[in-house]
Design a protein around this motif. Structure first.
Motif, PDB file in Angstrom:
ATOM      1  N   PRO A   1       0.815  -1.230   0.000  1.00  0.00           N
ATOM      2  CA  PRO A   1       0.000   0.000   0.000  1.00  0.00           C
ATOM      3  C   PRO A   1       0.838   1.265   0.000  1.00  0.00           C
ATOM      4  CG  PRO A   1      -0.852  -1.557   1.597  1.00  0.00           C
ATOM      5  CD  PRO A   1       0.447  -2.120   1.085  1.00  0.00           C
TER       6      PRO A   1
ATOM      7  N   GLY B   1       0.477   4.110  -2.743  1.00  0.00           N
ATOM      8  CA  GLY B   1       0.175   5.450  -2.266  1.00  0.00           C
ATOM      9  C   GLY B   1       1.218   6.455  -2.708  1.00  0.00           C
TER      10      GLY B   1
ATOM     11  N   HIS C   1      -7.760   9.849  -4.627  1.00  0.00           N
ATOM     12  CA  HIS C   1      -8.463   9.333  -3.449  1.00  0.00           C
ATOM     13  C   HIS C   1      -9.384   8.173  -3.819  1.00  0.00           C
ATOM     14  CE1 HIS C   1      -7.128  11.931  -0.243  1.00  0.00           C
ATOM     15  NE2 HIS C   1      -7.173  12.946  -1.087  1.00  0.00           N
TER      16      HIS C   1
ATOM     17  N   LEU D   1      -7.068   5.190  -4.283  1.00  0.00           N
ATOM     18  CA  LEU D   1      -6.542   4.726  -2.999  1.00  0.00           C
ATOM     19  C   LEU D   1      -7.627   4.117  -2.119  1.00  0.00           C
ATOM     20  CD1 LEU D   1      -4.024   7.599  -2.245  1.00  0.00           C
ATOM     21  CD2 LEU D   1      -3.496   5.271  -2.987  1.00  0.00           C
TER      22      LEU D   1
ATOM     23  N   VAL E   1      -6.328   0.428  -2.247  1.00  0.00           N
ATOM     24  CA  VAL E   1      -5.452   0.308  -1.083  1.00  0.00           C
ATOM     25  C   VAL E   1      -6.266   0.199   0.206  1.00  0.00           C
ATOM     26  CG1 VAL E   1      -3.597   1.399   0.233  1.00  0.00           C
ATOM     27  CG2 VAL E   1      -3.615   1.565  -2.260  1.00  0.00           C
TER      28      VAL E   1
END
Length: 85
Positions: free
Chosen positions: A5, A9, A27, A30, A34
């Protein structure tokens, strides 16, 4: 293979800094990839419908991959029979 992750990221953050993807799209990527958020929940959180969020993420991922791995289109061809997002 598991994807770290922190690596994802960091790569997404770098793409935002380079104006490849927007903060909102980052966003969404993610949250779903993630953070493990369900896609419908992420779409609602971002104030868009499911299909709109899906297309938005697909387009952002395509821009990100093209920028991050410029040879990816030749190395990893799409297998779903459709054109680019």
């Amino acid at each position: 293979h598991a994807i770290c992750p922190n690596l994802v990221g960091g790569a997404v953050t770098t793409a935002v800094d380079a104006d490849v993807v927007s903060h909102h799209d980052a966003h969404l990527i993610l949250d779903t990839h993630v953070g493990g958020m369900q896609f419908r929940q992420a779409a609602q959180r971002h104030g868009v419908g499911y299909e709109a969020a899906k297309k938005r993420r697909q387009r952002a991922e395509a821009r990100w991959v093209s920028w991050w791995l410029p040879n990816a289109a030749r190395t990893y061809p799409r297998t779903d029979g459709r054109g680019a997002a």
